[in-house]
Structure formats: structure tokens, C-alpha cells
Design an enzyme around this catalytic site. Structure first.
Site, mmCIF file in Angstrom:
data_model
loop_
_atom_site.group_PDB
_atom_site.id
_atom_site.type_symbol
_atom_site.label_atom_id
_atom_site.label_comp_id
_atom_site.label_asym_id
_atom_site.label_seq_id
_atom_site.Cartn_x
_atom_site.Cartn_y
_atom_site.Cartn_z
ATOM 1 N N ASP A 20 14.128 1.086 -0.884
ATOM 2 C CA ASP A 20 14.085 2.043 0.245
ATOM 3 C C ASP A 20 15.255 1.844 1.201
ATOM 4 O OD1 ASP A 20 12.970 -0.305 1.387
ATOM 5 O OD2 ASP A 20 11.339 0.758 2.403
ATOM 6 N N ALA A 107 -0.814 -9.290 2.551
ATOM 7 C CA ALA A 107 -1.034 -9.147 1.109
ATOM 8 C C ALA A 107 -0.052 -8.174 0.481
ATOM 9 C CB ALA A 107 -2.472 -8.698 0.844
ATOM 10 N N SER A 110 0.933 -3.301 3.133
ATOM 11 C CA SER A 110 1.402 -2.500 4.246
ATOM 12 C C SER A 110 0.383 -2.310 5.366
ATOM 13 C CB SER A 110 1.839 -1.150 3.680
ATOM 14 O OG SER A 110 2.645 -0.506 4.560
ATOM 15 N N ASP A 156 6.838 2.419 3.762
ATOM 16 C CA ASP A 156 5.449 2.157 4.155
ATOM 17 C C ASP A 156 4.915 3.232 5.102
ATOM 18 O OD1 ASP A 156 5.755 -0.126 2.667
ATOM 19 O OD2 ASP A 156 6.235 -1.388 4.380
#
Ligand code: GLA
Length: 374
Positions: A20, A107, A110, A156
């Protein structure tokens, strides 16, 4: 409106990791799990922030004198959103905001963007400000980059605000063009499983920023504006520095894999004759290839993720890879639903055999983007 509640989902990324911020392609989908922000307007110019996941005193911040660095910990995300909304010229009212989440933190699914986006939508709702979602994604990202200090890309926040149920979203991070492609995990006897390896990852750690800088250097040496705009992986071989060559090879090949999966999923929808398992087998193979690329070329994997991927393959999964920034977090596995129970057992056993704490599992069902729930 004096009170409202907004839900924003976490995300899993089917393909395109560390692409990204290189302006390449990503293919995320929103999860059913996420963050809820319940907001009530409050007289005065303060935000009173509470989180069920951080019990204790509420954090109170002044709307009008927020500065990057002035708030730390979890409250920096909502405070940063208020700061970025004001910087973009939107009104931000005083408010009490209660946060609740069913996403694991650290984790790699996001939780930060889900927090930012739920709060952004709640504040806009209280203020009666209609902010287009793409603009809101940019505002939430600015909060994370400049207020929290994590140099992340746009995947995200885009996933939290723009995804569709039953679809993954191919996003070109250069042009911001997006295409929703059908992805029926949870149906068709196919499951997407998130394996939280229990190793927390933190984006403010230096490695993420270092990868970013290496990619920028590689792009400069190649004479291109960014690595994600290159589509031929052979271009990476022009780099003489072996480390930069590996970094570039990962970014270019992961973007290509994102495009390949999106095209295959689209073709499968168009042709009713296409045997579904074929598509998932193909997607799974690319997932496993991407994991090798993240492990060997981009060097952001960690031992628990490598073991989880191997176990998934041995236990009959279509494929798996680490997701998110790396150095901890989760693995995404694509598996025949009938094999799920055996796979979970095999993973738990493999972790126990190494004296690692047991992995946690999360069903990854492609779900809708953020929405108002009250
Ligand atoms: C984190 C960042 C994203 C993206 C991924 C890696 O999740 O928040 O912007 O860079 O890492 O793909």
C-alpha cells in the site's frame, strides 16, 4: 444528533502486503469483528474517552488544543481522529465516547483503523458533517501517521470504510481505483481462518519504517516513482544491492498476485462452470507463495507464523500466509471447511509441542464496511 453508535470492522488482507505505501495493489476484506464507538454530545470542548478493553479512568482530552504527541496509548487513536478532522476543516463537538471491541489487539487485523474509523464516523454524525468515505479514510490515516506516529499506508482505513459483504476489494493505492470482487469464504464449503499466533506486533516499532525506507531507496535507484507502479518482477533484478533487490521483488510480485487473485475471482463469478475448489486452490497457492516472499525477501515473518503456515498445508489447507505488517500478529489460511476442526487441533498441537502459547482462531467472513448501529 446528540447520541449515536457506529461499528467499524477489522480486516484481513487476502493479498498485497507492504504494497500500500508503495502505491501497489491490495486485496483486503472486512471482517465481521470490529470496534463500536458510542458517542454522546457533551457540553464544553472536551472529549471523554473510555474503552472496555482498557478499564480505569476515562481519558479526557481538549478538542481545541490537540497536538501530535500530546496523547499516548490507545486514546491517541480517537484523539488523533478529532485532531485530523479539525485539521481538515470539519467541526468536532465535545463528546463522551465509549469504545468496545471484539477484535484482538496486536493480531494484525487492523484494530487501530477500526477504532479510528468508528470514532471518525461517530464524531461526524454528532457534528452533522457528511464526509465522503474516501476522504474519511485519508483523515483517519493522517491521524495514525501524524498523531500516533505510525507510518502506515491506506489499506486498513479503506477496508474498514469501503469493503462490501461477500467481497474482497482490489484497491490500487496509486490511483485509489477500487473494484469489489466476490469472495465467498464461509460459503461454498470454503473457510478463511485467522490464526492469531499470540505474538503481538506493533507498527510503531522501527522495522516497518525501515522497510518503507528501503522500498523508497529501491524505487529511487530504479528511477520509478514507487515500486508498486512496476508490474514486471524482472525489473527488481536491475538492482545490484541484494537486499534492495529482494525487497523490490516482494513488492512487485505481491501486487501481481493481488491482481491475479482478483481476476480469478471475477472470472469465477462470470463463469458458472468454473469449479469453485479450483479457484480456492489457486488462491491458496498464491497465499503460500506470498508467505515465502514475506519470509525470505521482505523478512517480516516470525517463527510462529512460519510453523502455522506449514501446519495448514500439511493438514490439507489450500494455502496460508502471514497478514499485516509482520513481526507478530496473524496468519490467514484458506481451507476446505470440512478440515477446519482437524486443522485447529493440528495447529494447537504444533504450538504446544514447541511450548508456545496456544494460537487463537477467528473466522474470517467477508463482511460489510463500517455502519451506524444506533
Ligand atoms: C500494516 C499497515 C498497513 C500495511 C500493512 C502491510 O497493517 O497499517 O498500512 O502497510 O501493515 O501490508
Amino acid at each position: 444528533m446528540r447520541t449515536c453508535a457506529w461499528f467499524a470492522p477489522g480486516r484481513a488482507n487476502l493479498m498485497g502486503e507492504h504494497t500500500d505505501y508503495n502505491k501497489g495493489l491490495v486485496l483486503p476484506f472486512a471482517l465481521a469483528q470490529g470496534v463500536t464507538a458510542t458517542a454522546v454530545a457533551r457540553p464544553g470542548r472536551l472529549l471523554e474517552l473510555r474503552s472496555r478493553q482498557a478499564p480505569g479512568q476515562p481519558v479526557t482530552v481538549p478538542v481545541d488544543s490537540l497536538e501530535p504527541g500530546s496523547v499516548t496509548g490507545w486514546a491517541a487513536y480517537p484523539a488523533g481522529v478529532a485532531w485530523a478532522l479539525r485539521a481538515a476543516g470539519y467541526p468536532v463537538p465535545g463528546a463522551c465516547i465509549d469504545i468496545d471491541s471484539d477484535l484482538p489487539v496486536g493480531a494484525g487485523v487492523s484494530s487501530s483503523a477500526a477504532l479510528e474509523c468508528s470514532v471518525a464516523l461517530a464524531l461526524c454524525s454528532l457534528a452533522g458533517a457528511a464526509v465522503p468515505r474516501r476522504e474519511l479514510a485519508a483523515i483517519a490515516r493522517r491521524a495514525e501517521n501524524e498523531f500516533v506516529g505510525a507510518p502506515t499506508g491506506i489499506i486498513d482505513q479503506s477496508a474498514a470504510l469501503l469493503c462490501r459483504a461477500g467481497h474482497a476489494m482490489l484497491l490500487d493505492c496509486d490511483t485509489l481505483d477500487l473494484t469489489h470482487v466476490p469472495f465467498r469464504a464461509g460459503l461454498d464449503g470454503i473457510a478463511a481462518l485467522i490464526i492469531d499466533t499470540g505474538v503481538p506486533h506493533a507498527l510503531v516499532d522501527g522495522e516497518y519504517g525501515r522497510r518503507r525506507a528501503e522500498c523508497e531507496q529501491a524505487a529511487r535507484l530504479l528511477g520509478v516513482p514507487s515500486l508498486g507502479t512496476v508490474s514486471d518482477v524482472a525489473v527488481a533484478d536491475l538492482l545490484t544491492d541484494p537486499l534492495l533487490r529482494r525487497r523490490a521483488r516482494h513488492v512487485i510480485s505481491d501486487s501481481a498476485r493481488a491482481r491475479a487473485i482478483a481476476s480469478a475471482l471475477q472470472a469465477a463469478q462470470a463463469s458458472q462452470d468454473e469449479p469453485e475448489p479450483g479457484i480456492y486452490r489457486f488462491t491458496g497457492q498464491l497465499l503460500t507463495q506470498a508467505h515465502a516472499s514475506l519470509r525470505d525477501d521482505f523478512e517480516v515473518s516470525w517463527p510462529e507464523a512460519d510453523v502455522a503456515v506449514d501446519v495448514v498445508i500439511e493438514a490439507g489447507g489450500y494455502g496460508a500466509r502471514m497478514i499485516g505488517g509482520g513481526f507478530g500478529g496473524s496468519v490467514l489460511a484458506l481451507v476446505p471447511a470440512s478440515r477446519l476442526p482437524a486443522m485447529r487441533a493440528a495447529l494447537t498441537e504444533a504450538f504446544a509441542g514447541r511450548s508456545w502459547k496456544p494460537p487463537e482462531f477467528l473466522d474470517a467472513v467477508p463482511s460489510a464496511a463500517a455502519r451506524q448501529i444506533a
